[in-house]
Motif scaffolding. Structure first.
Motif, PDB file in Angstrom:
ATOM      1  N   LEU A  27       0.825  -1.217   0.000  1.00  0.00           N
ATOM      2  CA  LEU A  27       0.000   0.000   0.000  1.00  0.00           C
ATOM      3  C   LEU A  27       0.852   1.255   0.000  1.00  0.00           C
ATOM      4  O   LEU A  27       0.333   2.365  -0.048  1.00  0.00           O
ATOM      5  CB  LEU A  27      -0.935   0.012   1.213  1.00  0.00           C
ATOM      6  N   ASP A  28       2.173   1.090   0.058  1.00  0.00           N
ATOM      7  CA  ASP A  28       3.048   2.254   0.121  1.00  0.00           C
ATOM      8  C   ASP A  28       3.254   2.921  -1.223  1.00  0.00           C
ATOM      9  O   ASP A  28       3.770   4.012  -1.297  1.00  0.00           O
ATOM     10  CB  ASP A  28       4.421   1.854   0.679  1.00  0.00           C
ATOM     11  N   VAL A  30       2.881   5.104  -4.436  1.00  0.00           N
ATOM     12  CA  VAL A  30       2.217   6.389  -4.572  1.00  0.00           C
ATOM     13  C   VAL A  30       0.942   6.310  -5.387  1.00  0.00           C
ATOM     14  O   VAL A  30       0.069   7.145  -5.264  1.00  0.00           O
ATOM     15  CB  VAL A  30       3.130   7.445  -5.214  1.00  0.00           C
ATOM     16  N   ALA A  41      -1.319   3.834  -5.296  1.00  0.00           N
ATOM     17  CA  ALA A  41      -2.355   2.976  -4.707  1.00  0.00           C
ATOM     18  C   ALA A  41      -3.698   3.711  -4.645  1.00  0.00           C
ATOM     19  O   ALA A  41      -4.749   3.167  -4.995  1.00  0.00           O
ATOM     20  CB  ALA A  41      -1.931   2.517  -3.313  1.00  0.00           C
ATOM     21  N   MET A  42      -3.652   4.989  -4.216  1.00  0.00           N
ATOM     22  CA  MET A  42      -4.883   5.748  -4.038  1.00  0.00           C
ATOM     23  C   MET A  42      -5.645   5.917  -5.347  1.00  0.00           C
ATOM     24  O   MET A  42      -6.876   5.833  -5.371  1.00  0.00           O
ATOM     25  CB  MET A  42      -4.524   7.124  -3.466  1.00  0.00           C
ATOM     26  N   LEU A  85       8.232  10.575  -9.320  1.00  0.00           N
ATOM     27  CA  LEU A  85       9.126  10.614  -8.161  1.00  0.00           C
ATOM     28  C   LEU A  85      10.569  10.836  -8.604  1.00  0.00           C
ATOM     29  O   LEU A  85      11.298  11.628  -8.008  1.00  0.00           O
ATOM     30  CB  LEU A  85       9.013   9.328  -7.341  1.00  0.00           C
TER      31      LEU A  85
END
Lengths: 343, 343
Positions: free
Chosen positions: B74-75, B77, B79-80, B253
């Protein structure tokens, strides 16, 4: 108040049906969240269920394996940190997480409530500043525990909630700037109608007052917690001769806006301007320079809420829990000691 | 191949039990994902269920109201953005989304599989580049449809998946820089072991080749898709006399890392260096300057996967779907026309 029954059998449900003047099947429909019951009947049955302290039996096969997490809006930057927290605790307890976006800032929609009653989760973590009386009654009467995770800092007193120490956060951020030698410090807090904005600003004022520094009210603004709120307010504050040497930005997104305002005015961060954010989102490490910020323990807040849910579902809590977790300052590259004053 | 039965009644399950040489209750345990069945027995029963084209009955009360979304981590970026996509489609179809973090980059853990078999969702959206044969067999034998959302770009051919046009993304990013007058262009792509890294880099090479521009191999690097990968590679490329005037960064990133490297070397973006990112995460709008980037339609990819799941659960698809959604360039402030060359 009498002790709640641990289970209610068929006999007991018959009693409730009698008392409400409805059939057993109507009571069962209400318990299962079916929509084919008149609102007035539903409310009456809920009231009686609540009086009887109805609790579901734990461990029904195939039930109680879900924990629900409801957001007003999945667009918020901290949604992911909250999901991660609930997921951590769920995983450790063999549960799965249902994530829903529903309703407005104040309450989830009635549709969602119907779904929850059907799914019968262990409990519900709500990311709302408040919950409608109707929603509370519906969840309570089915003995579905709920906890509010409340970054906005203004929960109703009769609702279990987990927040964080907003006032202390504002105080720490400002003290850090004062310790670096700054005295002309601006504050851009959040929206005027959120209590956390006021708590953070009050922390700022207390730090200034105890250091005997004056607060210039033209350097205090309410933003919107978004990038543009930081940018617009900072531009106005920085584009004047007596500009501040430091800004407490009230949220990381606002701090990004302040960074952008500084860049567009040719002001170096941190050499000519120190900036402190608030939240410590992942991205605070990635900006250039990286952000000094107040860590709001969002993941831990969600973990705490999920743990409370599980304890409540096991009937372990006696009073309504209201927890505020500590905030802490994370010093990175956007703050520096005040340089010797140029003429 | 024979038409699958739409439902399998008790009689049919008896037949399967006979064929497998086990009791009816063992077949039922396998169907329900219980762990108290020997692995070898489970596999045999699964194989026979698969032969019979077992399909669950739709519309069992209280079932089929969930759609599952599983992440290795879930880490990440993005995922959301994926959660939002699945949630959009789920909401429109009266379903709820179970979000799980499980396993490694390649497959969800056996624990998760057990849980899914018990929850009996409409279907499963998996964010993995591959799925173990065992996991595939378990889901198939219970007729639980699954689709892989695959930002890494390397799905197995026998698995339904939704990806995006990585090669075109690399091509568009590089063409944009060429059109701005740049010819000395660097590329920092992703890890060597992910196919999307190669696809984006090949797009870069094709754009350079068709514009008759040489590719300097000392300006091509494999990064790690994180900030430090961008920073470290960019620092090496920018800290030399014949530095590039533009960098295609392969992820947002990494673009943030390039921005930081440029700032620390006193190189102005975009006046002295143009940067293109990849992904178009929310934060690409918030950096200073904001990022020109290739939009990877993560939310739409998740929506498409969820829609496929629903169609598969209704038995509507004939072949294994493999969809690549288009990428597109978003021009913001981190790229500019090449300034007249200084001596």
């Amino acid at each position: 108040m009498s002790e709640p029954d641990v289970t209610i059998g068929r006999a007991k449900l018959n009693e409730i049906a009698d008392q409400a003047g409805v059939s057993l099947s109507t009571v069962s429909k209400v318990l299962n969240g079916r929509s084919d019951v008149a609102a007035i009947t539903r409310k009456r049955v809920e009231g009686i269920l609540d009086e009887h302290g109805y609790q579901r039996r734990a461990g029904l096969p195939g039930r109680n394996t879900l924990i629900e997490l409801v957001f007003p809006d999945l667009d918020t930057v901290w949604a992911m940190e909250l999901i991660r927290g609930v997921e951590n605790v769920a995983k450790a307890n063999g549960l799965s997480v249902v994530v829903t976006e529903s309703g407005n800032r104040h309450s989830p929609s009635p549709d969602w409530i119907t779904g929850v009653l059907r799914r019968r989760p262990v409990g519900v973590v709500l990311v709302f500043s408040d919950l409608s009386e109707d929603a509370k009654a519906q969840l309570r009467s089915r003995a579905i525990p709920f906890v509010i995770v409340d970054p906005a800092g203004d929960p109703a007193p009769d609702v279990p909630s987990v927040g964080s120490a907003n006032w202390s956060g504002g105080l720490m951020a400002t003290r850090h700037l004062i310790e670096l030698g700054h005295s002309r410090i601006a504050a851009i807090t959040g929206p005027d109608d959120m209590m956390c904005s006021h708590a953070r600003l009050d922390g700022f004022r207390s730090a200034m007052n105890t250091a005997k520094l004056p607060v210039d009210e033209s350097l205090v603004a309410f933003g919107n917690f978004h990038v543009d709120g930081g940018r617009d307010n900072a531009r106005a504050m920085l584009d004047r001769d007596d500009r501040p040497t430091a800004i407490f930005a009230g949220s990381d997104l606002q701090a990004l806006g302040v960074l952008d305002a500084a860049r567009s005015l040719g002001i170096q961060v941190p050499a000519q301007l120190s900036i402190v954010g608030y939240d410590d989102l992942q991205l605070a490490q990635w900006t250039s320079p990286s952000l000094t910020t107040v860590h709001q323990p969002l993941t831990r807040m969600a973990e705490e809420a999920a743990r409370l849910i599980i304890r409540m579902s096991e009937g372990e809590l006696e009073s309504i829990p209201r927890v505020d977790l500590a905030t802490r300052l994370i010093v990175r590259e956007s703050t520096a000691a005040l340089a010797a004053r140029s003429a």
